[in-house]
Write an enzyme that holds these catalytic residues in place. Structure first.
Site, PDB file in Angstrom:
ATOM      1  N   ASP A  35     125.601  57.288  93.872  1.00 15.81           N
ATOM      2  CA  ASP A  35     126.888  57.308  93.316  1.00 15.81           C
ATOM      3  C   ASP A  35     127.179  58.576  92.991  1.00 15.81           C
ATOM      4  O   ASP A  35     126.392  59.336  92.493  1.00 15.81           O
ATOM      5  CB  ASP A  35     127.164  56.253  91.981  1.00 15.81           C
ATOM      6  N   ILE A  36     128.498  59.020  93.232  1.00 15.40           N
ATOM      7  CA  ILE A  36     128.945  60.400  93.023  1.00 15.40           C
ATOM      8  C   ILE A  36     129.073  60.604  91.274  1.00 15.40           C
ATOM      9  O   ILE A  36     129.087  61.624  90.917  1.00 15.40           O
ATOM     10  CB  ILE A  36     130.311  60.567  93.636  1.00 15.40           C
ATOM     11  N   ASN A  93     130.767  44.683  91.130  1.00 16.64           N
ATOM     12  CA  ASN A  93     132.019  44.184  90.498  1.00 16.64           C
ATOM     13  C   ASN A  93     133.046  43.566  91.510  1.00 16.64           C
ATOM     14  O   ASN A  93     133.052  44.102  92.819  1.00 16.64           O
ATOM     15  CB  ASN A  93     132.775  45.479  90.285  1.00 16.64           C
ATOM     16  N   GLU A 101     136.567  49.158  91.861  1.00 12.82           N
ATOM     17  CA  GLU A 101     137.467  50.365  92.107  1.00 12.82           C
ATOM     18  C   GLU A 101     137.562  50.419  93.436  1.00 12.82           C
ATOM     19  O   GLU A 101     138.646  50.789  94.116  1.00 12.82           O
ATOM     20  CB  GLU A 101     136.684  51.450  91.317  1.00 12.82           C
ATOM     21  N   VAL A 102     136.433  50.309  94.290  1.00 10.70           N
ATOM     22  CA  VAL A 102     136.586  50.454  95.892  1.00 10.70           C
ATOM     23  C   VAL A 102     136.537  49.290  96.552  1.00 10.70           C
ATOM     24  O   VAL A 102     135.448  48.425  96.421  1.00 10.70           O
ATOM     25  CB  VAL A 102     135.584  51.357  96.413  1.00 10.70           C
ATOM     26  N   HIS A 106     129.947  46.421  97.548  1.00  7.39           N
ATOM     27  CA  HIS A 106     129.093  47.294  97.419  1.00  7.39           C
ATOM     28  C   HIS A 106     128.052  46.637  96.205  1.00  7.39           C
ATOM     29  O   HIS A 106     128.748  45.892  95.279  1.00  7.39           O
ATOM     30  CB  HIS A 106     129.459  48.708  97.037  1.00  7.39           C
ATOM     31  N   HIS A 108     125.781  47.938  93.235  1.00  8.90           N
ATOM     32  CA  HIS A 108     125.199  48.893  92.579  1.00  8.90           C
ATOM     33  C   HIS A 108     123.630  48.643  92.190  1.00  8.90           C
ATOM     34  O   HIS A 108     123.384  47.481  91.986  1.00  8.90           O
ATOM     35  CB  HIS A 108     125.782  49.170  91.188  1.00  8.90           C
TER      36      HIS A 108
END
Ligand code: 5GP
Length: 120
Positions: A35-36, A93, A101-102, A106, A108
């Site tokens: 993760d960025i 999420n 958000e995206v 995905h 995490h």
């Protein structure tokens, strides 16, 4: 919740190689990268190769092979990063209330410290 997959979301661009990522593992089913904006000492994102908006979309519309293949990559990454002994948290999420958000499904993977309560 969005019902149409946005082919220009950031993870779609990462999958197409248009945006770089710090890759940990990749196979036909999934890509895992850091993760960025890490929220823990280890913060990895695992994304399926297919165009799925969320967990909901993925589990409803992906094939059994895609679903099994995806979760095997989550496990592979946990092994590869040596997370099995101390443990780790997987979180996804889904939609507005979870602050997704995206809009590309995905998981995490969070680890490297005591993660505390699920919601703090
Ligand atoms: P969400 O809120 O959708 O569950 O999580 C999206 C995650 O993607 C966030 O933790 C955010 O830091 C991460 N992220 C957003 N853009 C990028 C990017 O361009 N590269 C990487 N590696 N992670 C990103």
């Amino acid at each position: 919740m969005e019902t149409k997959y946005d082919i220009n979301n950031i993870f779609a661009k990462i999958l197409r190689g248009e945006i770089p990522c710090d890759k940990i593992f990749e196979n036909d089913f999934a890509l895992a990268f850091y993760d960025i904006n890490p929220l823990a000492p280890v913060h990895v994102l695992v994304i399926p190769k297919g165009e799925y908006i969320s967990f909901d979309d993925f589990t409803t519309n992906a094939s059994a092979d895609e679903i099994i293949g995806f979760y095997q990559v989550v496990q592979t990454v946990a092994e590869k990063l040596d997370l099995l002994q101390n443990g780790y948290r997987i979180v996804s999420n889904i939609g507005k209330d979870a602050c997704q958000e995206v809009p590309h499904y995905h998981q995490h993977i969070l680890a490297g410290r005591n993660m505390g309560a699920v919601i703090s």
